[in-house]
Design a protein around this motif. Structure first.
Motif, short mmCIF file in Angstrom:
data_model
loop_
_atom_site.label_atom_id
_atom_site.label_comp_id
_atom_site.label_asym_id
_atom_site.label_seq_id
_atom_site.Cartn_x
_atom_site.Cartn_y
_atom_site.Cartn_z
N PHE A 283 -7.25 5.31 0.47
CA PHE A 283 -7.10 4.39 1.61
C PHE A 283 -7.35 2.94 1.18
CE2 PHE A 283 -11.33 6.29 1.46
CZ PHE A 283 -12.15 5.17 1.45
N PRO A 284 -6.80 2.00 1.97
CA PRO A 284 -7.04 0.59 1.64
C PRO A 284 -8.40 0.13 2.17
CG PRO A 284 -5.54 0.76 3.50
CD PRO A 284 -5.89 2.15 3.13
N ALA A 285 -9.02 -0.79 1.45
CA ALA A 285 -10.31 -1.32 1.88
C ALA A 285 -10.43 -2.76 1.39
CB ALA A 285 -11.44 -0.48 1.29
N ARG A 286 -11.29 -3.53 2.04
CA ARG A 286 -11.47 -4.91 1.61
C ARG A 286 -12.84 -5.09 0.96
NH1 ARG A 286 -10.01 -10.57 4.64
NH2 ARG A 286 -9.61 -11.63 2.66
N VAL A 287 -12.85 -5.81 -0.16
CA VAL A 287 -14.11 -6.05 -0.87
C VAL A 287 -14.91 -7.12 -0.13
CG1 VAL A 287 -15.15 -6.81 -3.05
CG2 VAL A 287 -13.05 -5.44 -3.09
N PHE A 288 -16.12 -6.76 0.27
CA PHE A 288 -17.00 -7.68 1.01
C PHE A 288 -18.02 -8.36 0.12
CE2 PHE A 288 -16.85 -7.96 5.68
CZ PHE A 288 -15.54 -7.54 5.78
N SER A 289 -18.55 -7.63 -0.82
CA SER A 289 -19.48 -8.26 -1.76
C SER A 289 -19.53 -7.41 -3.02
CB SER A 289 -20.88 -8.40 -1.15
OG SER A 289 -21.48 -7.14 -1.02
N ILE A 290 -20.01 -8.04 -4.08
CA ILE A 290 -20.06 -7.36 -5.37
C ILE A 290 -21.44 -7.56 -5.96
CG2 ILE A 290 -19.07 -7.28 -7.71
CD1 ILE A 290 -16.56 -8.64 -6.48
N PHE B 21 0.81 -1.21 0.00
CA PHE B 21 0.00 0.00 0.00
C PHE B 21 0.85 1.27 0.00
CE2 PHE B 21 -2.21 3.31 2.61
CZ PHE B 21 -3.11 3.70 1.63
N THR B 22 2.05 1.20 0.61
CA THR B 22 2.88 2.39 0.81
C THR B 22 2.96 3.33 -0.40
OG1 THR B 22 4.12 1.06 2.36
CG2 THR B 22 5.10 3.16 1.76
N PRO B 23 3.26 2.81 -1.61
CA PRO B 23 3.37 3.75 -2.73
C PRO B 23 2.07 4.49 -3.07
CG PRO B 23 3.58 1.48 -3.49
CD PRO B 23 3.61 1.44 -2.01
N TYR B 24 0.94 3.95 -2.62
CA TYR B 24 -0.35 4.59 -2.94
C TYR B 24 -0.78 5.60 -1.88
CZ TYR B 24 -1.06 0.76 -6.24
OH TYR B 24 -0.94 -0.13 -7.26
N SER B 25 -0.03 5.57 -0.77
CA SER B 25 -0.48 6.34 0.38
C SER B 25 -0.49 7.84 0.07
CB SER B 25 0.46 6.03 1.56
OG SER B 25 0.14 6.84 2.63
N GLN B 26 -1.65 8.44 0.06
CA GLN B 26 -1.80 9.88 -0.13
C GLN B 26 -3.18 10.30 0.36
OE1 GLN B 26 -2.84 10.95 -4.33
NE2 GLN B 26 -1.61 9.13 -4.76
#
Ligand SMILES: Nc1nc2c(ncn2[C@@H]2O[C@H](COP(=O)(O)OP(=O)(O)OP(=O)(O)O)[C@@H](O)[C@H]2O)c(=O)[nH]1
Ligand SMILES: [Mg+2]
Ligand SMILES: [Zn+2]
Length: 370
Positions: free
Chosen positions: A25-32, A16-21
Motif C-alpha cells: 500500500f502507499p504511505a507518506r513518510v512523516f519522520s525519519i 502506484f498502479t503497477p505496485y498495486s497488490q
C-alpha cells in the motif's frame, strides 16, 4: 485516514498502479529516525524500514526516502514487519549539497540531500533581527525555485523590528515574484496569512537559519507548545539548533507543515534555470548586451554594467548573482567528478575477487570505444 488528506493525488495514484497488490500500500513518510521511517497510510501510522533493494540500487543519499515522500510499503502478513520497497516519483523536492564519503574533509563526494519531498509551498523564514539578509533570501529562493515548490517569504519577529516598512520594501525589490508576509509568531499577529497555503491536502515546509522562529510559528499555528523552542532569543546565531528532527505535522486548518532544523550555511544544489528565476531582471537586462555570451565583465556595450552605472541595478545584487552562478558552475564540475568516483567504486565492487584489475578494465573499455 483518507489518503487525500495526506496529499495523495491522481498523479501519485497513477504511479502506484503497477505496485498495486495484496499486502502492498502507499504511505507518506512523516519522520525519519536513523533507520526507522515513520509513515502514515490508510491503515494508520506505522514504522517501516528500507528494503535491501533500495539500499543496493542507491547511488546517493537522494535515492533514499525523505520526509514528505510517498512510498510503497510491503507488509508481511499478520502484522509482520513493514518495509519500504519503492519511492514514488517526487513532484517537487527541496535539496541541498552535502559532502560525504571517506574524504569528507577535503570535499569528499558531492551529493544531493533531499530535505523535503512533495511540498506545495516552501516558507523561507527570515528573522527581522540580525538574521535579515537579502543575499540569504536570494540563495533560498534559488533553491526553492529549483525544487518545483512555490516559494513564500516569511519575515518573522515583526514585533522587534523598528523599520518594518523599509525591510519589506527591500525584500520586495529583490523578490517581487514571491508572496511576502511579515508576522510575529511570538505575539501571534499576521499568522492567518499562512493558512491560505495550509488547506487540507496541502503540504508546506519551513526553512531558514537556526533561531528565525520556525518552531515558534508551528506552535502558534497549532495553539500548543508542541515543538521545542530556543529559550533565549538572544542566543540567535550561536549555531545551536533547537529542532533536530524533520517531521510533518498536521495543522488545524487541515494541511501539513514540516519543521526543519535550521540550516547554517546552505549550499546550493540547483540548475542555472532556478538562478535565472531568482534574478529575472538581470537576465532581462542582459538581453540587450552586445554579445550573446557577454560575461558582463570587460565586454564593450554591456547592458548590465550600464544598468549598474545608471543606478537601475544594485551592484550588490549583481555581485550576489555572479557569486551564485560561480557556485553552480563549481557544483556542476564536482557533480561530474563525484559521478566518476561513484562509477569507479561500483566497478571496484563488481571486479572484486575477479582477475581483472580496474586499470585493465579501463584499458579494455577504452580500446572498445575506439
Ligand atoms: N521577538 C520575537 N522572538 C521570536 C519570534 N518568534 C520566535 N522568536 C524567538 O526566537 C527564538 C528561536 O525560535 P525557534 O522557534 O526555536 O527558532 P527555530 O527557527 O525553530 O530554530 P531551530 O530549531 O534552531 O532551527 C526563540 O527564543 C523564540 O522565542 C517573534 O515573532 N518575535
Ligand atoms: Mg526549531
Ligand atoms: Zn553584459
Amino acid at each position: 485516514m483518507k489518503l487525500e488528506k495526506l496529499g495523495w493525488n491522481p498523479i501519485f495514484k497513477d504511479h502506484f498502479t503497477p505496485y498495486s497488490q495484496e499486502n502492498t500500500f502507499p504511505a507518506r513518510v512523516f519522520s525519519i529516525q536513523k533507520e526507522n521511517y515513520q509513515v502514515l497510510s490508510e491503515h494508520g501510522e506505522l514504522t517501516a524500514s528500507v528494503a535491501g533493494k533500495i539500499h543496493y540500487a542507491a547511488q546517493s543519499k537522494s535515492d533514499f526516502p525523505a520526509v514528505g515522500d510517498w512510498v510503497i510499503v510491503a507488509q508481511e502478513p499478520k502484522g509482520g514487519s513493514s518495509s519500504i520497497v519503492a519511492i514514488l516519483p517526487r513532484q517537487s523536492y527541496f535539496s541541498r549539497k552535502v559532502a560525504s564519503g571517506r574524504k569528507r574533509r577535503s570535499g569528499g563526494i558531492t551529493e544531493e540531500q533531499v530535505i523535503a519531498a512533495n511540498m506545495d509551498t516552501v516558507f523561507i523564514v527570515i528573522g527581522l533581527d540580525r538574521d535579515f539578509n537579502l543575499r540569504r533570501i536570494e540563495r533560498y529562493l534559488t533553491l526553492v525555485y529549483d525544487s518545483g515548490a512555490d516559494p513564500v517569504i516569511v519575515l518573522n519577529k515583526a514585533d522587534i523590528c523598528p523599520d518594518l516598512e523599509s525591510k519589506i520594501a527591500q525584500v520586495e525589490a529583490i523578490a517581487s515574484a514571491a508572496p511576502l508576509h511579515a508576522l510575529s509568531a511570538k505575539e501571534q499577529t499576521g499568522l492567518n496569512a499562512l493558512l491560505d497555503y495550509l488547506s487540507p491536502g496541502n503540504t508546506a515546509a519551513l526553512v531558514g537559519s537556526s533561531g528565525t522562529g520556525k518552531s515558534t510559528i508551528i506552535n502558534a499555528l497549532l495553539g500548543e507548545e508542541r515543538q521545542e523552542v530556543k529559550s533565549l532569543s538572544s542566543s540567535v546565531g550561536k549555531g545551536q539548533h533547537t529542532t533536530t528532527k524533520r517531521e510533518l505535522i498536521f495543522v488545524p486548518s487541515g494541511g501539513l507543515i514540516m519543521d526543519n532544523p535550521g540550516l547554517r550555511e546552505i549550499q546550493l544544489w540547483a540548475d542555472e534555470e532556478a538562478l535565472k528565476e531568482t534574478f529575472r531582471e538581470i537576465e532581462e537586462i542582459a538581453q540587450s548586451c552586445r554579445f550573446n555570451d557577454c560575461r558582463h565583465d570587460k565586454e564593450p556595450q554591456c547592458a548590465v554594467k550600464k544598468a549598474i552605472e545608471e543606478g537601475r541595478l544594485d551592484e550588490e545584487r549583481y555581485r550576489s548573482y555572479q557569486k551564485l552562478k560561480k557556485e553552480l558552475w563549481y557544483l556542476e564540475e564536482s557533480k561530474g567528478k563525484s559521478s566518476r568516483q561513484t562509477e569507479r567504486a561500483k566497478w571496484e565492487r563488481i571486479l572484486e575477487g575477479s582477475d581483472i584489475s580496474l586499470k585493465e578494465m579501463s584499458r579494455l573499455s577504452k580500446t572498445k570505444r575506439k
